[in-house]
Design an enzyme around this catalytic site. Structure first.
Site, mmCIF file in Angstrom:
data_model
loop_
_atom_site.group_PDB
_atom_site.id
_atom_site.type_symbol
_atom_site.label_atom_id
_atom_site.label_comp_id
_atom_site.label_asym_id
_atom_site.label_seq_id
_atom_site.Cartn_x
_atom_site.Cartn_y
_atom_site.Cartn_z
ATOM 1 N N ARG A 527 0.856 -1.235 0.026
ATOM 2 C CA ARG A 527 -0.096 0.021 -0.092
ATOM 3 C C ARG A 527 0.818 1.348 -0.119
ATOM 4 N NH1 ARG A 527 -5.444 -0.880 -0.815
ATOM 5 N NH2 ARG A 527 -5.709 1.037 -0.232
ATOM 6 N N VAL A 528 0.624 2.162 -0.720
ATOM 7 C CA VAL A 528 1.189 3.540 -0.777
ATOM 8 C C VAL A 528 0.227 4.508 0.147
ATOM 9 C CG1 VAL A 528 2.061 3.290 -3.083
ATOM 10 C CG2 VAL A 528 0.105 4.362 -2.919
ATOM 11 N N ASP A 529 -0.817 3.866 0.785
ATOM 12 C CA ASP A 529 -1.635 5.091 1.588
ATOM 13 C C ASP A 529 -1.236 4.596 2.850
ATOM 14 O OD1 ASP A 529 -3.117 2.868 1.655
ATOM 15 O OD2 ASP A 529 -4.651 3.330 0.468
ATOM 16 N N ASP A 530 -2.569 5.142 3.963
ATOM 17 C CA ASP A 530 -2.245 4.813 5.057
ATOM 18 C C ASP A 530 -3.175 3.420 5.478
ATOM 19 O OD1 ASP A 530 -0.598 6.928 5.672
ATOM 20 O OD2 ASP A 530 -2.429 8.183 6.051
ATOM 21 N N VAL A 531 -2.889 2.312 4.838
ATOM 22 C CA VAL A 531 -3.613 1.285 4.788
ATOM 23 C C VAL A 531 -2.600 0.042 5.507
ATOM 24 C CG1 VAL A 531 -4.952 -0.634 4.117
ATOM 25 C CG2 VAL A 531 -5.450 1.659 3.765
#
Ligand code: 6R9
Length: 659
Positions: A527-531
């Site tokens: 993941r590149v997001d906050d997951v």
């Protein structure tokens, strides 16, 4: 260039290289048979499907794949309507247009429609249609209870009876098309029965994973305001008895406090866990289950077709997916995908290491499972216990393996074992597999999800949203729609557009990073997001942070994921206590308990790192990049800290790392 190039691949296919290699042969049976042996080197390990497998495969060669893939991209309407009309029942055919789409926020509202104005019923297609085709006496479900030796089966006809009974009951208490039903059940046969019953009458099922806490369940009840909640009195997982009904009772009190009261709590008596006499009961609301009797079209066509090709499904297969129906995998690939294909499915109630870590292979042998679909985290957790639990069983029936949920650890990668592995990359949002091997069609590379499924056009873009060509890495997006695509976020279309379509205008953004190698293989990089991906469960950092800060002694919290040997990632929390409160073991425990209570045990942080302050930019943004490095103890890779409002914070954090 994101498709298999013929030269590179035909060479391997034609070569039909003998395997395993001698190095691979030295590796343990567990790795070899469960998920293949470890690859000797990096990307360039290519695993060629065996001749025997390819010969009988639905897609037997790269050439055949390219033919079908091109057809699916050049004329998606023709490709998918061909499948939809030849393999499914429609009460009313769709209109002139098979699909219409706008994935570009610059051109107006995001809109994805497939098979518009077609009328069908996914439950009818799973059951009645297969029974009409002569599968009435075929086993639909092998149910294996938590206790070895206790099991049950249902044929397709029996399953239909059970589904009709429940569907009729739901109708009798006033559940209508479009109404929501919240389902909080473990892996009993009653879970797929419930899902199918809801689908039959057009009710929206919101299945809440039975590991979620009362508070999380209450939130979901408040969100979808169901007439009925369906649960069971208790469940055994391994040696533990979990009183599910008590959790539901608490959730119903909580949701009533928030103005949502539920008329009926339908409770299945799971006798092996708890007798009805010992179940707490609220008269007037609670009813025993007994005597009582995504948009559909596109999802149905997509779940069924991906299942068929990625697992190379044949009528004689016995299929087992270890996922829980509380997650998307259990919807698409325990219930709908296999049942639409008339497959025999194993449903397992218990824990994979109970009574011992050989349980999975015991089940494989017992039911002669041919297709086994699981998550790398499960295999890693079983590997800790040694090979003897595996080699004790024959596992000879296995023919195809599937893996889901996270970038598959190199060490568990495919390595020329007898069974091809489908490393399926997809998401809740996508409804079904997006990038996946078609076993038999092309050589695999351990750790790569390989190439796109029919009709899917993945692209890799840079941070400005520019499509990259050839060998590259960047953000994974999809350029077009596919029948299984989610159409909105229930009740919040704006958030749907903002989260998925605004980051890179013109594309659906997956939230994942991806690399494409010189042969066009796709490698998901996380993941590149906050997951955070814990044991294949997707958890938002914000969710855990807000649970932590709800604790009266917590002033601030920041959560990151760190690599974990078994879980893939584990949750690592930086916590600043409120003024005047000092760190203590008690506080640590009580913070963890707060997260368990508000979200569920699976979201509990493994580590609380005391933080007098958090690294923030001058505009107040927490720099997670630095926290990730501290959490994984890569202290010499902290990078530039000069833009921090207070660079001294970093040294303080490092000092407190092992407190
Ligand atoms: C079905 C499911 C989706 C996220 C996804 C990605 C990760 C899933 C993967 C994989 C690498 C694979 N993911 N499969 N990463 N290789 N084969 O898991 O849905 O819970 O929504 O998670 O899981 O990061 O974005 P969901």
């Amino acid at each position: 260039n994101n498709l298999p190039t013929t030269t590179a691949h035909f060479r391997h296919v034609d070569a039909m290289a003998p395997h395993p290699s001698s190095a691979a042969a030295k590796l343990s049976h567990l790795k070899a048979v469960v998920l293949g042996e470890a690859p000797a080197s990096g990307d360039d390990d290519v695993v060629v499907p065996s001749h025997e497998f390819s010969r009988q495969a639905l897609v037997p060669s790269t050439q055949k794949y390219l033919e079908m893939y091109k057809a699916s991209i050049e004329d998606p309407a023709k490709f998918w309507s061909g499948i939809a009309s030849s393999e499914f029942y429609w009460k009313q055919r769709w209109g002139d247009q098979v699909y219409s789409e706008n994935l570009d926020v610059r051109k107006g509202n995001i809109n994805i429609e497939w098979f518009k104005s077609g009328i069908t019923n996914v439950c009818y297609n799973c059951l009645d249609r297969n029974i009409d085709a002569g599968l009435g006496d075929k086993i639909a479900i092998y149910w294996e209870s938590n206790e070895p030796g206790f099991d049950a089966t249902l044929t397709y006809s029996q399953l239909l009876d059970r589904v009709c009974q429940l569907a009729n009951y739901l109708k009798s208490i006033g559940v209508r098309k479009g109404d929501a039903v919240v389902v909080y059940l473990p892996m009993l046969m009653e879970l797929p029965i419930t899902i199918l019953s809801c689908a039959r009458i057009g009710a929206v099922h919101s299945v809440v994973f039975a590991g979620f806490s009362a508070e999380s369940l209450a939130q979901r009840i408040v969100d979808c305001k169901p007439k009925v909640v369906i649960t069971c009195n208790a469940v055994k997982r391994g040696p533990k008895t979990i009183h599910l009904k008590d959790i539901v009772d608490a959730a119903l009190i909580e949701s009533a406090n928030n103005g949502i009261s539920v008329d009926v709590c339908l409770t299945y008596e799971n006798r092996s866990a708890l007798k009805r006499e010992s179940t707490k009961w609220e008269k007037g609301r609670d009813v025993w289950w007994e005597g009582v009797l995504h948009t559909t079209g596109g999802y149905m066509v997509y779940a069924a077709t991906t299942f068929k090709y990625a697992f190379d499904y044949k009528d004689s297969d016995v299929y087992w997916c270890t996922a829980d129906c509380g997650w998307i995998t259990g919807h698409s690939y325990v219930t709908y995908g296999p049942m639409l294909n008339g497959a025999t499915v194993v449903v397992f109630e218990g824990a994979p290491n109970y009574p011992d870590p050989g349980r999975c292979w015991d089940i494989v042998d017992k039911y002669k499972v041919t297709i086994f679909y699981t998550a790398p985290t499960l295999v890693r957790s079983l590997m800790r216990d040694g090979d003897e639990y595996v080699t004790r069983y024959s596992r000879r029936s296995l023919r195809v393996l599937g893996s889901i949920g996270e970038p598959i650890n190199q060490r568990l990668g495919v390595g020329g074992s007898r069974c091809p592995i489908s490393d399926t990359w997809w998401q809740t949002e996508t409804g079904g597999f997006m990038i996946t091997p078609l076993p038999g069609a092309w050589p695999q590379k351990p750790g790569s999800a390989t190439f796109p499924f029919f009709g899917v056009q993945p692209v890799i873009v840079d941070e400005k949203g520019v499509e990259l060509d050839g060998e590259c890495s960047g953000y994974l997006c999809v350029k077009n729609s596919w029948p299984g695509a989610f159409r909105t976020l229930y009740g919040d279309h704006e958030r749907y557009e903002t989260t998925y379509f605004k980051p890179f205008p013109g594309y659906y953004f997956t939230g994942d990073g991806c690399r494409r190698d010189k042969d066009g293989y796709h490698w998901l990089t996380g993941r590149v997001d906050d997951v955070i991906n814990v044991s294949g469960h997707r958890i938002g950092t914000a969710e855990v942070e807000s649970a932590l800060v709800s604790h009266p002694h917590c002033a601030e919290a920041a959560v990151v994921g760190v690599e974990h040997e078994v879980k893939g990632q584990s949750i690592y929390a930086f916590v600043t206590p409120v003024e005047g409160i000092s760190y203590s073991d008690e506080l640590r425990k009580s913070l963890i308990l707060t997260v368990r209570k508000q979200i569920g045990a699976f979201a509990a942080p493994d580590k609380i790192h005391w933080a007098p302050g958090l690294p923030k930019t001058r505009s107040g943004k927490i720099m997670r990049r630095i926290l990730r490095k501290i959490a994984s103890r890569q202290l010499d890779e902290l990078g530039d800290t000069s833009t921090l409002a207070d660079p001294g914070v970093v040294d303080q954090l490092i000092k407190l790392a092992d407190v």
